[in-house]
Design a protein around this motif. Sequence first.
Motif, PDB file in Angstrom:
ATOM      1  N   TYR A 131      -6.404  15.117   6.579  1.00  0.00           N
ATOM      2  CA  TYR A 131      -5.702  15.262   7.792  1.00  0.00           C
ATOM      3  C   TYR A 131      -6.610  15.022   8.842  1.00  0.00           C
ATOM      4  CZ  TYR A 131      -1.215  16.810   5.974  1.00  0.00           C
ATOM      5  OH  TYR A 131      -0.408  16.978   5.200  1.00  0.00           O
ATOM      6  N   TYR A 136      -6.961   9.693   7.085  1.00  0.00           N
ATOM      7  CA  TYR A 136      -6.152   8.663   7.450  1.00  0.00           C
ATOM      8  C   TYR A 136      -6.417   7.193   7.228  1.00  0.00           C
ATOM      9  CZ  TYR A 136      -3.222  12.286   9.771  1.00  0.00           C
ATOM     10  OH  TYR A 136      -2.581  13.507   9.875  1.00  0.00           O
ATOM     11  N   PHE A 140      -4.621   4.595   4.831  1.00  0.00           N
ATOM     12  CA  PHE A 140      -4.204   3.284   5.017  1.00  0.00           C
ATOM     13  C   PHE A 140      -4.842   2.259   4.437  1.00  0.00           C
ATOM     14  CE2 PHE A 140      -4.582  -0.552   7.972  1.00  0.00           C
ATOM     15  CZ  PHE A 140      -2.958  -0.465   8.270  1.00  0.00           C
ATOM     16  N   PHE A 143      -3.200   1.910   1.003  1.00  0.00           N
ATOM     17  CA  PHE A 143      -1.840   1.400   1.140  1.00  0.00           C
ATOM     18  C   PHE A 143      -2.196  -0.022   1.230  1.00  0.00           C
ATOM     19  CE2 PHE A 143       0.562   5.426   2.057  1.00  0.00           C
ATOM     20  CZ  PHE A 143       1.181   5.144   1.008  1.00  0.00           C
ATOM     21  N   LEU A 144      -3.044  -0.575   2.039  1.00  0.00           N
ATOM     22  CA  LEU A 144      -3.253  -1.925   2.173  1.00  0.00           C
ATOM     23  C   LEU A 144      -3.506  -2.655   1.156  1.00  0.00           C
ATOM     24  CD1 LEU A 144      -3.223  -3.939   4.723  1.00  0.00           C
ATOM     25  CD2 LEU A 144      -5.699  -3.554   4.971  1.00  0.00           C
ATOM     26  N   TYR A 146      -3.159  -1.776  -1.838  1.00  0.00           N
ATOM     27  CA  TYR A 146      -2.155  -1.657  -2.931  1.00  0.00           C
ATOM     28  C   TYR A 146      -1.080  -2.484  -2.492  1.00  0.00           C
ATOM     29  CZ  TYR A 146       0.813   0.703  -6.081  1.00  0.00           C
ATOM     30  OH  TYR A 146       1.799   0.981  -7.041  1.00  0.00           O
ATOM     31  N   SER A 147      -0.937  -3.106  -1.444  1.00  0.00           N
ATOM     32  CA  SER A 147       0.189  -4.000  -0.986  1.00  0.00           C
ATOM     33  C   SER A 147      -0.371  -5.456  -1.066  1.00  0.00           C
ATOM     34  CB  SER A 147       0.528  -3.823   0.508  1.00  0.00           C
ATOM     35  OG  SER A 147       0.833  -2.561   0.547  1.00  0.00           O
ATOM     36  N   LEU A 148      -1.771  -5.759  -1.290  1.00  0.00           N
ATOM     37  CA  LEU A 148      -2.099  -7.107  -1.103  1.00  0.00           C
ATOM     38  C   LEU A 148      -1.656  -7.725  -2.459  1.00  0.00           C
ATOM     39  CD1 LEU A 148      -5.854  -6.707  -0.431  1.00  0.00           C
ATOM     40  CD2 LEU A 148      -4.125  -7.631   1.117  1.00  0.00           C
ATOM     41  N   PRO A 149      -1.333  -8.874  -2.489  1.00  0.00           N
ATOM     42  CA  PRO A 149      -0.846  -9.576  -3.697  1.00  0.00           C
ATOM     43  C   PRO A 149      -2.173 -10.228  -4.198  1.00  0.00           C
ATOM     44  CG  PRO A 149       0.085 -10.617  -1.779  1.00  0.00           C
ATOM     45  CD  PRO A 149      -0.639  -9.491  -1.281  1.00  0.00           C
ATOM     46  N   PHE A 151      -2.634 -12.638  -6.170  1.00  0.00           N
ATOM     47  CA  PHE A 151      -3.005 -14.090  -6.100  1.00  0.00           C
ATOM     48  C   PHE A 151      -3.461 -14.390  -4.864  1.00  0.00           C
ATOM     49  CE2 PHE A 151       1.359 -12.919  -5.816  1.00  0.00           C
ATOM     50  CZ  PHE A 151       1.756 -13.634  -4.652  1.00  0.00           C
ATOM     51  N   TRP A 152      -3.162 -14.008  -3.774  1.00  0.00           N
ATOM     52  CA  TRP A 152      -3.623 -14.314  -2.453  1.00  0.00           C
ATOM     53  C   TRP A 152      -5.123 -13.946  -2.230  1.00  0.00           C
ATOM     54  CZ3 TRP A 152      -4.394 -11.774   2.201  1.00  0.00           C
ATOM     55  CH2 TRP A 152      -4.193 -12.586   3.558  1.00  0.00           C
ATOM     56  N   VAL A 155      -7.276 -16.233  -4.185  1.00  0.00           N
ATOM     57  CA  VAL A 155      -7.446 -17.579  -3.506  1.00  0.00           C
ATOM     58  C   VAL A 155      -8.527 -17.677  -2.418  1.00  0.00           C
ATOM     59  CG1 VAL A 155      -6.370 -19.368  -2.187  1.00  0.00           C
ATOM     60  CG2 VAL A 155      -5.364 -18.581  -4.191  1.00  0.00           C
ATOM     61  N   LEU A 156      -8.266 -16.345  -1.548  1.00  0.00           N
ATOM     62  CA  LEU A 156      -9.168 -16.075  -0.365  1.00  0.00           C
ATOM     63  C   LEU A 156     -10.646 -15.711  -1.058  1.00  0.00           C
ATOM     64  CD1 LEU A 156      -7.355 -13.600   2.153  1.00  0.00           C
ATOM     65  CD2 LEU A 156      -7.847 -16.143   2.050  1.00  0.00           C
ATOM     66  N   ARG A 396      -5.124   6.881  -4.725  1.00  0.00           N
ATOM     67  CA  ARG A 396      -4.239   7.733  -4.234  1.00  0.00           C
ATOM     68  C   ARG A 396      -4.041   8.668  -5.286  1.00  0.00           C
ATOM     69  NH1 ARG A 396      -2.885   7.881   0.068  1.00  0.00           N
ATOM     70  NH2 ARG A 396      -0.768   8.296  -0.431  1.00  0.00           N
TER      71      ARG A 396
ATOM     72  N   PHE B 300      -1.144 -21.209   4.086  1.00  0.00           N
ATOM     73  CA  PHE B 300      -1.467 -20.140   2.987  1.00  0.00           C
ATOM     74  C   PHE B 300      -1.242 -18.678   3.920  1.00  0.00           C
ATOM     75  CE2 PHE B 300      -4.669 -17.506   1.208  1.00  0.00           C
ATOM     76  CZ  PHE B 300      -4.180 -17.682  -0.141  1.00  0.00           C
ATOM     77  N   ALA B 311       5.265  -5.226   2.146  1.00  0.00           N
ATOM     78  CA  ALA B 311       4.797  -4.569   0.949  1.00  0.00           C
ATOM     79  C   ALA B 311       4.391  -3.214   1.541  1.00  0.00           C
ATOM     80  CB  ALA B 311       3.926  -4.967  -0.061  1.00  0.00           C
ATOM     81  N   LEU B 312       3.295  -3.421   2.523  1.00  0.00           N
ATOM     82  CA  LEU B 312       2.786  -2.181   3.313  1.00  0.00           C
ATOM     83  C   LEU B 312       3.888  -1.321   3.858  1.00  0.00           C
ATOM     84  CD1 LEU B 312      -0.187  -1.473   3.956  1.00  0.00           C
ATOM     85  CD2 LEU B 312      -0.176  -2.486   6.150  1.00  0.00           C
ATOM     86  N   ASN B 315       5.691   0.753   1.214  1.00  0.00           N
ATOM     87  CA  ASN B 315       4.810   1.591   0.653  1.00  0.00           C
ATOM     88  C   ASN B 315       4.812   3.023   1.570  1.00  0.00           C
ATOM     89  OD1 ASN B 315       3.925   1.107  -1.756  1.00  0.00           O
ATOM     90  ND2 ASN B 315       2.641  -0.530  -0.837  1.00  0.00           N
ATOM     91  N   PHE B 316       4.721   2.450   2.914  1.00  0.00           N
ATOM     92  CA  PHE B 316       4.471   3.562   3.942  1.00  0.00           C
ATOM     93  C   PHE B 316       5.903   4.536   4.060  1.00  0.00           C
ATOM     94  CE2 PHE B 316       0.698   1.951   6.058  1.00  0.00           C
ATOM     95  CZ  PHE B 316       0.062   3.279   5.957  1.00  0.00           C
TER      96      PHE B 316
END
Lengths: 513, 359
Positions: A131, A136, A140, A143-144, A146-149, A151-152, A155-156, A396, B300, B311-312, B315-316
């Motif tokens: 806290y 925080y 964040f 989470f970010l 973890y949400s990244l694909p 394959f994206w 390529v980057l 996590r 892209f 997705a974010l 998850n939240f």
Amino acid sequence: MIRFILRRMLASAAILLVLTFAVYHLLDFAMDYFFDLRASTSPNIDQLFESRRRLLNLDTPVTLRYFDWLAGVGGCFIGQCDLGTAWVSGQEVTSQLQGAIANTVKLVTAATLISIVMGVLIGVISALRQYTGFDYVITFVSFLLYSLPVFWVAVLLKQYGAIEFNNFLNNPVVSWPVVIVFAVIAGLFWMGAIGGDARRRVIVFASATVVTFAVTAYVLLTGWLESPRIGLIGTALVSAGFAVAVTFASTGLRNRRALAAALITVVVGLLLYMPLQNLFYYVEMNIPAMLGLLLIALVIGAAIGIALRGPDRSASARTGALTALLMSIVVFCDRVLQEWDRYVAMPQINNRPIATIGAATPNLQADFWMGMLDSFTHLLLPSIALILISFALYTRYERASMLEVMNQDYIRTARAKGLTERTVVMRHGLRNALIPVTSVMAVDIVTLIGGAVITETIFGWSGMGKLFIDSMNRNELDPVMAYILITGLLAIAATLLADFLYGLLDPRIRVTS
Amino acid sequence: MTTFIPGPRGQGAEQPGDSQDSIETKDIAGLSQGQIVLRRFLRHKGALVGLITIACIALFCYSAVGVGPIPGWWQYNHYSSNPVLNPQGAPTMSLPAWLGGDGFAIGQHPFGQDDIGRDNFARVMKGTQISLMVMVVIGVVGLVIGSVIGALAGFYRGWLDNVLMRITDGFIILPTLVVGAILGKMVGGASAIALALALGLILWPTLARLVRGEFLGLREREFVDAARVTGASDLRIMLKHMFPNSMGVIIVNTSLLMAQAIVLETALSFLGFGITSPDVSLGQLINEYQSSFATRPWLFWWPGLFIIVIALCINFVGDGLRDAFDPRQKRVPSKRVMDRAARRNAKTAGDAAGKGAAS
């Protein structure tokens, strides 16, 4: 215990049998064995269909073909593996697998180790600073990530990590605002991670920002990036830093004996630096020799710890050995980086060192060290892609597990009896918080042999995952079945191992048969 | 101890001088389980923002290009070619002047156009629609199968439990991406719904295991015995008494399952085993345009951005739900907040004392 394991293994074998049976039928249904003949206008098209049917034995019912395949797998128990043939290329599946497994292991080992270490470290700090702003931000970011694909990201990475970075190396232009922002972010990170009262925060922030700025400026201005090297002085500085950090984490800086052991290990390592360079110069090295040297280093480090005597020799020995391990890695990296200038100038590399495709530069006439450097430049980007995601996962897990443990009564007891915060966190907190994570790791490590399907596909890394995807695209049944068999076996082994480890580490859990 | 009947949010909470302890009591006094969970969820800022963002994205993408025969408010569709406006089909959207752009404008093709002039905005919106739809269908299928199998296994135990759990083990053994690729190869070309249903068939095992564990614990509780003694049927016990008590586990894990689902669908479509051209999904768009990254980066960036945001947010939301349903999670205010409250307490106490002395 043995009965329990046997029963589990029998049940798992039955599951695997049913699973392969079902998947074989599904795959046979999904695959189009005539995909290349459909559009053909050849006059003898019927014959082509007929010969393909004979080649793949398609007139036999699929269930019989499955048992045929199973008989071939059964041959593995008597040393005659026959996993079939990849019919498009005509290669034996067993020979395809060997290269693929080796490549995958090479790719995932470093990535997994790094993400475990970093994830656990950041997760623990984040839990201890629950806290706060730091917590925080870490939550964040994880989470970010973890949400990244993947394959994206891949390529980057290819665009910015390889193409643009290589351009930058050839024509370095320093952008100072970016450096300053980077330094401030580093300062904020350390301030949040170390914490403390307002005065301490300001000091930490200021010093971390200044140090980061100075190091970045040095790296950019002296052209270090174009020809990176560590050298004797760099080795000394980095190793001394490691020695202090290891002592802090392992025994606390109060333990002067452990600190002395770590520092003496560094000094001995530095004395051995020149002889080692000669050894590397005159003797052709290989992986077993390197591991042998590492073992010797560990023994030396532990021996120094024991030689210092004192009440808890094992703590000093542990500190010495850990320092020796880290220092050996520094010396190894130093030697590999010495090849950089020669490597970059090679015609195959042509001043663009960061690679995007494959596991090694083809036709590179390289000795051991340059081969290592070549591997590293190829490993860099796929490893980053893999680390970003599993790092988030471990952070996590470790954060949740650490929070749970730090709220237990025995932690309060440990604090109440006057232990230092370091001892409470490292010995009573971290050790117990690692137990659940260990079982996750066991599953993770073993199943990683199944390959990082997407990462391997994008980076052209011919490992297990790419073998699977390519065979699916070419409608080859046998390699896919081999892949299913191996991942299935590994997953079963991993769950067994995880249960076993859990029982071993957590005394509250007893396996009953 | 005084009982405090909680008013709507914001009425009682602002009273100065309350110690943290009484605020905690106020939280739980006279509230049903559902109300407590709702309050905790609403207090989780990340989850709330995530939920709102998802709702906005869904509303936006469905209204923009329409559903089926119903047209949307955007003038282009995702399949027909249009004359290329900017060189290379660069986006016509520009940033406002104070952000370094040349005046805010949306233009004809805000997200740009691809090599044959198709409108990228319409394609991304359509792709978002399909990806969201696949995600929801996978979530529902996984939820139904997972809770039914888990409930039956946990309630009846014995041989049924054994058989069902061995089936679950079989599904867990293989990586979902691998089974997904096999299923996708079978049905991927057919339609998005078929793909979603097929993928729903492989994502349920985790939920089934958790629900089984929950039911194993619940069936030993007194209220289940009481229901049985009064003659309730098995079905009634499960539906009326046990499912409401395992709602937390089910809801939380369905949200996590949906986060997994969107990543799985986009990854499969990227590999070519999911949604294939001419249908669009976010992963399929990235797959189609990855080679043109150097020349047309906007093709892209946009689909990737939408995948990440969705997705974010999920998850939240999942994190918020987990915190809301977990009775052990008690938000302890940070030291700074505690200090501030203590100072405020001291001040009001001082004021009150001063007033008392003055009167």
